[in-house]
Scaffold this motif. Structure first.
Motif, mmCIF file in Angstrom:
data_model
loop_
_atom_site.group_PDB
_atom_site.id
_atom_site.type_symbol
_atom_site.label_atom_id
_atom_site.label_comp_id
_atom_site.label_asym_id
_atom_site.label_seq_id
_atom_site.Cartn_x
_atom_site.Cartn_y
_atom_site.Cartn_z
ATOM 1 N N TYR A 19 0.823 -1.206 0.000
ATOM 2 C CA TYR A 19 0.000 0.000 0.000
ATOM 3 C C TYR A 19 0.862 1.262 0.000
ATOM 4 O O TYR A 19 0.568 2.229 -0.691
ATOM 5 C CB TYR A 19 -0.927 -0.013 1.222
ATOM 6 C CG TYR A 19 -1.797 1.207 1.346
ATOM 7 C CD1 TYR A 19 -2.899 1.385 0.515
ATOM 8 C CD2 TYR A 19 -1.516 2.183 2.286
ATOM 9 C CE1 TYR A 19 -3.691 2.502 0.614
ATOM 10 C CE2 TYR A 19 -2.307 3.312 2.405
ATOM 11 C CZ TYR A 19 -3.398 3.465 1.573
ATOM 12 O OH TYR A 19 -4.181 4.575 1.673
ATOM 13 N N VAL A 20 1.955 1.238 0.749
ATOM 14 C CA VAL A 20 2.815 2.413 0.910
ATOM 15 C C VAL A 20 3.762 2.582 -0.271
ATOM 16 O O VAL A 20 4.024 3.708 -0.712
ATOM 17 C CB VAL A 20 3.612 2.307 2.229
ATOM 18 C CG1 VAL A 20 4.680 3.359 2.326
ATOM 19 C CG2 VAL A 20 2.685 2.388 3.408
ATOM 20 N N TYR A 21 4.280 1.479 -0.798
ATOM 21 C CA TYR A 21 5.316 1.548 -1.829
ATOM 22 C C TYR A 21 4.828 0.885 -3.116
ATOM 23 O O TYR A 21 4.422 -0.281 -3.114
ATOM 24 C CB TYR A 21 6.593 0.876 -1.319
ATOM 25 C CG TYR A 21 7.743 0.963 -2.273
ATOM 26 C CD1 TYR A 21 8.242 2.193 -2.679
ATOM 27 C CD2 TYR A 21 8.322 -0.182 -2.791
ATOM 28 C CE1 TYR A 21 9.289 2.280 -3.566
ATOM 29 C CE2 TYR A 21 9.373 -0.103 -3.671
ATOM 30 C CZ TYR A 21 9.851 1.129 -4.058
ATOM 31 O OH TYR A 21 10.892 1.211 -4.947
ATOM 32 N N ALA A 22 4.874 1.604 -4.208
ATOM 33 C CA ALA A 22 4.327 1.125 -5.480
ATOM 34 C C ALA A 22 5.171 0.034 -6.131
ATOM 35 O O ALA A 22 4.693 -0.657 -7.028
ATOM 36 C CB ALA A 22 4.181 2.294 -6.448
ATOM 37 N N GLY A 23 6.407 -0.162 -5.713
ATOM 38 C CA GLY A 23 7.261 -1.174 -6.312
ATOM 39 C C GLY A 23 6.940 -2.584 -5.875
ATOM 40 O O GLY A 23 7.463 -3.548 -6.419
ATOM 41 N N VAL A 24 6.076 -2.719 -4.889
ATOM 42 C CA VAL A 24 5.672 -4.029 -4.371
ATOM 43 C C VAL A 24 4.168 -4.151 -4.541
ATOM 44 O O VAL A 24 3.422 -3.244 -4.171
ATOM 45 C CB VAL A 24 6.056 -4.176 -2.880
ATOM 46 C CG1 VAL A 24 5.563 -5.496 -2.317
ATOM 47 C CG2 VAL A 24 7.552 -4.045 -2.696
ATOM 48 N N GLN A 25 3.716 -5.265 -5.120
ATOM 49 C CA GLN A 25 2.295 -5.518 -5.286
ATOM 50 C C GLN A 25 1.929 -6.857 -4.667
ATOM 51 O O GLN A 25 2.627 -7.849 -4.893
ATOM 52 C CB GLN A 25 1.891 -5.533 -6.762
ATOM 53 C CG GLN A 25 1.920 -4.192 -7.434
ATOM 54 C CD GLN A 25 3.070 -4.072 -8.402
ATOM 55 O OE1 GLN A 25 3.582 -5.073 -8.878
ATOM 56 N NE2 GLN A 25 3.493 -2.864 -8.689
ATOM 57 N N VAL A 26 0.840 -6.854 -3.917
ATOM 58 C CA VAL A 26 0.277 -8.073 -3.342
ATOM 59 C C VAL A 26 -1.185 -8.106 -3.755
ATOM 60 O O VAL A 26 -1.916 -7.142 -3.542
ATOM 61 C CB VAL A 26 0.402 -8.083 -1.800
ATOM 62 C CG1 VAL A 26 -0.186 -9.356 -1.226
ATOM 63 C CG2 VAL A 26 1.861 -7.950 -1.376
ATOM 64 N N SER A 27 -1.617 -9.218 -4.352
ATOM 65 C CA SER A 27 -2.962 -9.269 -4.921
ATOM 66 C C SER A 27 -4.062 -9.479 -3.893
ATOM 67 O O SER A 27 -5.167 -8.986 -4.072
ATOM 68 C CB SER A 27 -3.032 -10.352 -5.998
ATOM 69 O OG SER A 27 -2.768 -11.611 -5.435
#
Length: 117
Positions: A19-27
């Motif tokens: 949520y805080v950092y756009a480089g990490v995504q969790v579905s």
């Protein structure tokens, strides 16, 4: 009980990192649970071997190379899983720093709330 609570909070912290950092995504939260488990397994099984093998580099860099090892564990979990993506090494480094910081807060809170289990 403490292990399950730490696992759930670690999954929630992965969602927070996404949520805080756009480089990490969790579905989804289920993906976060699996990713937290895989990161924990990699840190338990593979990280000590990497720390031992890179000990000279770690000593020369005054321990800063441990951040690289943490980022590699974070990135490795993302390459193995489908619902957890990291865009690159720098994203893995920043994501692992945030995740590690949250992990220290979780560990401290659990030690205060559940002292001896």
């Amino acid at each position: 009980m403490k292990l399950i609570l730490k696992w759930l909070l670690s999954a929630a912290s992965l969602l927070f990192v996404a949520y805080v950092y756009a480089g990490v995504q969790v579905s989804s939260f289920a993906s976060a649970l699996i990713a937290a488990l895989v990161i924990g397994l990699l840190n338990t099984l593979l990280r000590p071997l990497l720390v031992l093998l890179t000990l000279p580099v770690t000593v020369v860099t005054l321990g800063l190379f441990l951040f690289v090892i943490n980022a590699l564990m974070f990135w490795a979990a993302a390459t193995v899983l489908d619902g957890f993506q990291v865009t690159g090494f720098v994203a893995a480094l920043i994501g692992s720093l945030i995740y590690s910081g949250l992990g220290m807060v979780i560990e401290s809170a659990l030690a205060r709330l559940l002292p001896q289990e």
